[in-house]
Design a protein around this motif. Structure first.
Motif, PDB file in Angstrom:
ATOM      1  N   SER A 165      -7.768   7.122  11.867  1.00 46.02           N
ATOM      2  CA  SER A 165      -6.908   7.801  12.904  1.00 46.02           C
ATOM      3  C   SER A 165      -5.547   8.425  12.376  1.00 46.02           C
ATOM      4  CB  SER A 165      -6.621   6.725  14.051  1.00 46.02           C
ATOM      5  OG  SER A 165      -5.750   5.740  13.627  1.00 46.02           O
ATOM      6  N   VAL A 178      -0.264   3.658  11.415  1.00 45.20           N
ATOM      7  CA  VAL A 178       0.252   2.811  10.243  1.00 45.20           C
ATOM      8  C   VAL A 178       0.857   1.715  11.075  1.00 45.20           C
ATOM      9  CG1 VAL A 178       1.470   2.436   8.365  1.00 45.20           C
ATOM     10  CG2 VAL A 178       0.066   4.709   8.425  1.00 45.20           C
ATOM     11  N   HIS A 179       0.722   0.526  10.600  1.00 48.72           N
ATOM     12  CA  HIS A 179       1.342  -0.772  11.209  1.00 48.72           C
ATOM     13  C   HIS A 179       1.968  -1.406  10.350  1.00 48.72           C
ATOM     14  CE1 HIS A 179      -1.222   0.621  14.637  1.00 48.72           C
ATOM     15  NE2 HIS A 179      -2.305   0.526  13.973  1.00 48.72           N
ATOM     16  N   VAL A 180       3.052  -1.972  10.699  1.00 51.06           N
ATOM     17  CA  VAL A 180       3.832  -2.994   9.770  1.00 51.06           C
ATOM     18  C   VAL A 180       3.536  -4.514  10.609  1.00 51.06           C
ATOM     19  CG1 VAL A 180       5.985  -4.049   9.227  1.00 51.06           C
ATOM     20  CG2 VAL A 180       5.430  -1.424   9.163  1.00 51.06           C
ATOM     21  N   ASP A 208       3.715  -8.988  10.911  1.00 50.01           N
ATOM     22  CA  ASP A 208       4.080  -9.996  10.356  1.00 50.01           C
ATOM     23  C   ASP A 208       2.953 -10.934   9.358  1.00 50.01           C
ATOM     24  OD1 ASP A 208       2.545 -11.500  11.980  1.00 50.01           O
ATOM     25  OD2 ASP A 208       4.169 -12.160  13.397  1.00 50.01           O
ATOM     26  N   ASP A 249      -2.579  -9.144  20.002  1.00 42.65           N
ATOM     27  CA  ASP A 249      -1.965  -7.668  19.402  1.00 42.65           C
ATOM     28  C   ASP A 249      -2.860  -6.655  18.640  1.00 42.65           C
ATOM     29  OD1 ASP A 249       0.079  -8.564  20.219  1.00 42.65           O
ATOM     30  OD2 ASP A 249       1.270  -8.918  18.303  1.00 42.65           O
ATOM     31  N   TYR A 287     -14.957  11.749  14.991  1.00 39.57           N
ATOM     32  CA  TYR A 287     -14.075  12.874  15.547  1.00 39.57           C
ATOM     33  C   TYR A 287     -14.197  14.197  14.457  1.00 39.57           C
ATOM     34  CZ  TYR A 287      -9.920  11.756  13.093  1.00 39.57           C
ATOM     35  OH  TYR A 287      -9.210  11.854  12.070  1.00 39.57           O
ATOM     36  N   MET A 298      11.732  -1.272  10.032  1.00 39.76           N
ATOM     37  CA  MET A 298      10.741  -2.141  10.342  1.00 39.76           C
ATOM     38  C   MET A 298      10.326  -3.243   9.163  1.00 39.76           C
ATOM     39  SD  MET A 298       7.929  -0.006  11.950  1.00 39.76           S
ATOM     40  CE  MET A 298       8.323   0.994  13.564  1.00 39.76           C
ATOM     41  N   MET A 310       4.451  -5.963  21.390  1.00 39.66           N
ATOM     42  CA  MET A 310       3.622  -6.998  20.622  1.00 39.66           C
ATOM     43  C   MET A 310       4.711  -7.488  19.585  1.00 39.66           C
ATOM     44  SD  MET A 310       0.624  -4.588  19.297  1.00 39.66           S
ATOM     45  CE  MET A 310      -0.215  -3.558  20.287  1.00 39.66           C
ATOM     46  N   LYS A 311       4.348  -8.866  19.464  1.00 39.72           N
ATOM     47  CA  LYS A 311       5.115  -9.882  18.822  1.00 39.72           C
ATOM     48  C   LYS A 311       4.900  -9.743  17.302  1.00 39.72           C
ATOM     49  CE  LYS A 311       6.405 -14.884  18.662  1.00 39.72           C
ATOM     50  NZ  LYS A 311       6.193 -16.038  19.345  1.00 39.72           N
ATOM     51  N   HIS A 312       3.679  -9.468  16.914  1.00 43.33           N
ATOM     52  CA  HIS A 312       3.308  -9.559  15.311  1.00 43.33           C
ATOM     53  C   HIS A 312       2.936  -8.118  14.848  1.00 43.33           C
ATOM     54  CE1 HIS A 312       2.286 -13.845  15.790  1.00 43.33           C
ATOM     55  NE2 HIS A 312       2.230 -13.773  17.060  1.00 43.33           N
ATOM     56  N   VAL A 313       3.145  -7.040  15.552  1.00 53.32           N
ATOM     57  CA  VAL A 313       2.899  -5.877  14.792  1.00 53.32           C
ATOM     58  C   VAL A 313       3.868  -4.817  15.292  1.00 53.32           C
ATOM     59  CG1 VAL A 313       1.183  -4.042  14.804  1.00 53.32           C
ATOM     60  CG2 VAL A 313       0.362  -6.300  15.077  1.00 53.32           C
ATOM     61  N   LYS A 314       4.404  -4.080  14.550  1.00 51.54           N
ATOM     62  CA  LYS A 314       5.155  -2.934  14.932  1.00 51.54           C
ATOM     63  C   LYS A 314       4.659  -1.658  14.365  1.00 51.54           C
ATOM     64  CE  LYS A 314       9.438  -5.519  13.726  1.00 51.54           C
ATOM     65  NZ  LYS A 314      10.224  -5.714  12.644  1.00 51.54           N
ATOM     66  N   THR A 315       4.239  -0.642  15.289  1.00 49.80           N
ATOM     67  CA  THR A 315       3.574   0.666  15.019  1.00 49.80           C
ATOM     68  C   THR A 315       4.697   1.540  14.513  1.00 49.80           C
ATOM     69  OG1 THR A 315       1.636   0.042  16.465  1.00 49.80           O
ATOM     70  CG2 THR A 315       1.896   2.429  15.811  1.00 49.80           C
ATOM     71  N   LEU A 316       4.307   1.873  13.097  1.00 53.94           N
ATOM     72  CA  LEU A 316       5.150   2.969  12.350  1.00 53.94           C
ATOM     73  C   LEU A 316       4.699   4.427  12.835  1.00 53.94           C
ATOM     74  CD1 LEU A 316       7.367   3.526  10.190  1.00 53.94           C
ATOM     75  CD2 LEU A 316       5.507   3.185   8.646  1.00 53.94           C
ATOM     76  N   ASN A 317       3.458   4.292  12.753  1.00 48.46           N
ATOM     77  CA  ASN A 317       2.810   5.940  12.926  1.00 48.46           C
ATOM     78  C   ASN A 317       1.451   5.617  13.971  1.00 48.46           C
ATOM     79  OD1 ASN A 317       2.858   8.736  12.213  1.00 48.46           O
ATOM     80  ND2 ASN A 317       0.972   8.418  11.546  1.00 48.46           N
ATOM     81  N   GLY A 318       1.500   6.747  15.071  1.00 51.02           N
ATOM     82  CA  GLY A 318       0.430   6.652  15.713  1.00 51.02           C
ATOM     83  C   GLY A 318      -0.713   7.412  15.124  1.00 51.02           C
ATOM     84  N   ALA A 319      -1.772   7.685  16.041  1.00 50.08           N
ATOM     85  CA  ALA A 319      -3.019   8.478  15.575  1.00 50.08           C
ATOM     86  C   ALA A 319      -2.799   9.915  15.335  1.00 50.08           C
ATOM     87  CB  ALA A 319      -4.128   8.215  16.705  1.00 50.08           C
ATOM     88  N   THR A 320      -1.829  10.340  14.515  1.00 50.17           N
ATOM     89  CA  THR A 320      -1.454  11.718  14.502  1.00 50.17           C
ATOM     90  C   THR A 320      -2.783  12.342  13.542  1.00 50.17           C
ATOM     91  OG1 THR A 320      -0.353  10.932  12.342  1.00 50.17           O
ATOM     92  CG2 THR A 320       0.925  11.358  14.341  1.00 50.17           C
ATOM     93  N   LEU A 321      -3.242  11.700  12.863  1.00 54.51           N
ATOM     94  CA  LEU A 321      -4.467  12.470  12.105  1.00 54.51           C
ATOM     95  C   LEU A 321      -5.609  12.904  13.089  1.00 54.51           C
ATOM     96  CD1 LEU A 321      -4.971  13.111   9.142  1.00 54.51           C
ATOM     97  CD2 LEU A 321      -6.118  10.911   8.996  1.00 54.51           C
ATOM     98  N   LYS A 322      -5.950  11.752  13.816  1.00 54.70           N
ATOM     99  CA  LYS A 322      -7.165  12.250  14.841  1.00 54.70           C
ATOM    100  C   LYS A 322      -6.465  13.129  15.855  1.00 54.70           C
ATOM    101  CE  LYS A 322     -10.167  10.270  18.000  1.00 54.70           C
ATOM    102  NZ  LYS A 322     -10.928   9.163  18.634  1.00 54.70           N
ATOM    103  N   SER A 341      -4.507  15.610  15.071  1.00 53.30           N
ATOM    104  CA  SER A 341      -4.496  16.994  14.622  1.00 53.30           C
ATOM    105  C   SER A 341      -5.424  17.736  14.369  1.00 53.30           C
ATOM    106  CB  SER A 341      -3.950  16.661  13.181  1.00 53.30           C
ATOM    107  OG  SER A 341      -4.907  16.185  12.218  1.00 53.30           O
ATOM    108  N   ALA A 392      -0.872  14.898   1.406  1.00 52.90           N
ATOM    109  CA  ALA A 392      -0.120  14.606   2.596  1.00 52.90           C
ATOM    110  C   ALA A 392       1.441  14.640   2.740  1.00 52.90           C
ATOM    111  CB  ALA A 392      -0.383  13.021   2.730  1.00 52.90           C
TER     112      ALA A 392
END
Lengths: 460, 47
Positions: free
Chosen positions: A18, A21-23, A25, A71, A87, A458, B1-13, B15, B39
Motif C-alpha cells: 500500500s 508507513v507507521h512508527v 512504540d 491498533d 490491485y 514522530m 491510536m496509542k501505540h502507532v503513528k501513521t507517517l504515510n498513508g496508502a499513497t502507493l495503492k 497512485s 522513490a
C-alpha cells in the motif's frame, strides 16, 4: 507484506504494497514483528491478540498487548497494513513499458576526459575503444531529431550532456541546446538539459552558461582532498581537488533555484564515506550524492561482500550526522513518501534501453551510459537508422515482477529492481540483482524513512 | 491510536488510479548515474 525495522532509534513498519508507513512504540513493534515472523501473510487479523503471540512477549502486560493488537487491527481495517498487491496488473505495466517512447538521452558529447579516475567505468573516457573523440554537431542534431521522433506524446524530454568530460565539447553542447530550443515548441516538447562534469574546465563563461541553460548540474568530486585526489588524478597524476573546488563553489553560488548535486563515489578505500559527505557539505553544498562504486570482482576498488556490515553502519552514522543538518539533502535519503512516483513508475525502474538510451560520438545507441562499448547490447546507430527492438524489448520486459529476486523484497517499490548494468557486470544477467547493491539500497531506504519520521516529529 | 503513528498513508495503492503518464524524470538522469533509486523522483502528473 510488512517490513519492520529499527533505524536511528525509530521503530518502523512499512506496508509494502500500500505504501503506508507507521512508527510504532516498542510494544506494537515487538508484537508486529512476532506476528510477521510467524506468518508474513496472516490474512484478516483475529479479534483479539492470539495467546501464542502474547506468550512470546512476556515482558509486556496482556492489556498492553491487547491494546497494541487493536491498533494493528484498525490499521488493517483502514487498508494500511497487510495489503495485498492484487490491485497491480504486471501485464499492463509490461505492455505500457513496451510501448514506452524514448524520452531521455544520455548524450556522450565527449569520449575523452582530462582526468584519469581509477574506477572509471568509461575507461577514463574512451569507453575501451582505444580512441578518444568528441561528438560533432551533426551527430548531436541527429540525436535530438531521433528523440523527438521517438518520444511520441511525451512532452518532457531530458538530455544529459555526459562523457568522458562534456566540457571538452562545449561547442557541441551549446549548438545542441540552441537547436533543440529552436524546434521544441513546434513539436510540443519541453527539453530539460543537464550536465555531468568533473569541473576541470569550468570558467566564468561556461559557469554562467550552465547556470542559465541546465536544469540540473551534476558536479563530480569524491569528498575529502586525500580521497578525491587518490581516485581522481589528472592526466599528469596530480590531484584535482584544488582545481575543481573553487569552481564548483562558484557554480553553486550562482545556481539560484536550479538543481545541482555535488556527486561523489565511494570505494573500498573510503568506507568511512560519511566524512566525505560531511566534507562536501562543509564546502557549501546543500545537495549531495555519494554513490557506491561500480566494479567487477577483479577490481581492487570494488566493494566486497565482507565490506557490507561496515557500509551499513556507515550509512546509519551518516544518517545520524544528517539528522543534525536538515538543510543538507543527501540524494539517497531523499525519499518522498507522500508524493513520489506512481506505482507504475515504480514497477518499471530506470527505463534503460526503452525510455532512456545513451548515444556515443559515433552515433551508436546503447541502453544506457553504462552499456556503452558492450557490442552485445548495442541498439543501433543514428546514421544507419537502425534500432534493435529485440534488445529494447529485453529491457522493457524488466520490472519487479519479472526480476525473480525482487518479487519478495520489501524495497521493491522504492528501488524498482536496481541497475541492469551493475547486474550484468556482477552476475552476468541484467535480470539478476547485485546482492551487495541490494543490501546497501535497503539500508539507505531504512535510514531515509527513519529521517522522515524524525522530521515529522514522530520519534520519541 | 496509542501505540502507532501513521507517517504515510496508502499513497502507493492510491497512485495506481492515475499513474503511468511517463512525464516524470528518468531516475538515472538526476544524480546517481550508477545506482537506481526511483522513490525520490517527483510525480509530474498534472491531471
Amino acid at each position: 507484506m510488512v517490513h519492520t525495522f529499527t533505524a536511528l532509534g525509530v521503530s518502523v513498519a512499512v506496508d509494502v504494497n500500500s505504501g503506508a508507513v507507521h512508527v510504532l512504540d516498542r510494544t506494537a513493534y515487538d508484537l508486529l514483528e512476532a506476528l510477521n515472523r510467524e506468518n508474513a501473510n496472516p490474512g484478516r487479523l483475529a479479534e483479539n491478540c492470539p495467546a501464542d503471540l502474547a506468550a512470546q512477549l512476556p515482558q509486556y502486560s496482556a492489556e498492553a498487548l491487547e491494546e497494541a493488537w487493536q491498533d494493528l487491527r484498525a490499521l488493517q481495517e483502514e487498508g494500511l497494513l497487510f495489503v495485498e498487491d492484487d490491485y497491480i496488473d504486471p501485464a499492463a505495466a509490461v505492455a505500457m513499458q513496451r510501448e514506452a517512447p524514448i524520452k531521455a538521452l544520455c548524450l556522450h558529447v565527449s569520449h575523452d576526459c582530462n582526468l584519469r579516475c581509477k574506477y572509471c567505468f568509461a575507461s577514463t573516457g574512451d569507453f575501451g575503444t582505444g580512441h578518444r573523440m568528441t561528438m560533432d554537431f551533426e551527430t548531436a542534431k541527429r540525436a535530438i531529431d531521433f528523440v523527438i521522433e521517438r518520444s511520441g506524446k511525451r512532452r518532457n524530454i531530458e538530455v544529459d550532456f555526459f562523457g568522458g568530460e562534456p566540457l571538452m565539447a562545449m561547442d557541441t553542447v551549446k549548438k545542441t541546446v540552441e537547436y533543440a530550443r529552436s524546434i521544441e515548441k513546434e513539436h510540443g516538447k519541453c527539453f530539460r538539459f543537464t550536465i555531468t562534469t568533473n569541473g576541470v574546465l569550468l570558467n566564468d563563461e561556461n559557469i554562467e552558461y550552465i547556470n542559465r541553460e541546465m536544469s540540473n548540474a551534476v558536479l563530480s568530486i569524491d569528498g575529502r582532498k586525500e580521497v578525491n585526489d587518490r581516485m581522481r588524478p589528472t592526466i599528469n597524476g596530480k590531484g584535482s581537488y584544488d582545481v575543481i573546488v573553487p569552481k564548483f563553489q562558484k557554480l553553486i553560488a550562482g545556481r539560484g533555484d536550479k538543481d545541482y548535486y555535488l556527486r561523489g563515489t565511494f570505494a573500498r578505500d573510503n568506507l568511512d564515506f560519511a566524512a566525505d559527505v560531511m566534507h562536501m557539505a562543509s564546502l557549501g553544498a546543500k545537495n549531495i550524492s555519494v554513490e557506491p562504486v561500480v566494479g567487477g570482482p577483479e577490481d581492487p576498488y570494488a566493494l566486497r561482500e565482507e565490506d557490507v556490515p561496515a557500509i551499513l553502519a556507515e550509512y546509519e552514522k551518516l544518517a545520524e550526522e544528517l539528522r543534525k543538518h536538515p538543510e543538507v539533502n543527501f540524494f539517497h535519503f531523499n525519499v518522498d513518501l507522500a508524493q513520489g512516483p506512481c506505482v507504475i513508475k515504480r514497477l518499471r525502474g530506470c527505463g534503460a534501453g526503452c525510455e532512456y538510451v545513451a548515444i556515443t560520438p559515433e552515433g551508436d545507441i546503447y541502453p544506457c551510459h553504462q552499456f556503452v562499448g558492450n557490442e552485445e547490447y548495442k541498439l543501433g546507430n543514428l546514421y544507419e537508422g537502425t534500432f534493435n527492438m529485440e534488445i529494447s524489448k529485453a529491457f522493457s520486459n524488466l520490472n519487479i515482477y519479472t526480476r525473480e529476486d525482487c518479487k519478495n523484497c520489501w524495497a521493491r517499490f522504492y528501488c524498482s529492481g536496481g541497475c541492469s548494468a551493475s547486474n550484468l557486470l556482477v552476475n552476468g544477467d541484467i535480470k539478476k540483482p547485485h546482492h551487495v547493491g541490494c543490501e546497501l539500497e535497503r539500508k539507505r531506504l531504512e535510514c531515509a524513512i527513519a529521517l522522515r519520521a524524525i522530521a515529522a516529529g514522530m520519534a520519541d | 491510536m496509542k501505540h502507532v503513528k501513521t507517517l504515510n498513508g496508502a499513497t502507493l495503492k492510491n497512485s495506481a488510479a492515475h499513474g503511468g503518464c511517463g512525464e516524470c524524470q528518468t531516475s538515472c538522469q538526476s544524480a546517481c548515474k550508477t545506482s537506481c533509486t526511483v522513490a525520490n523522483q517527483k510525480c509530474e502528473n498534472n491531471k
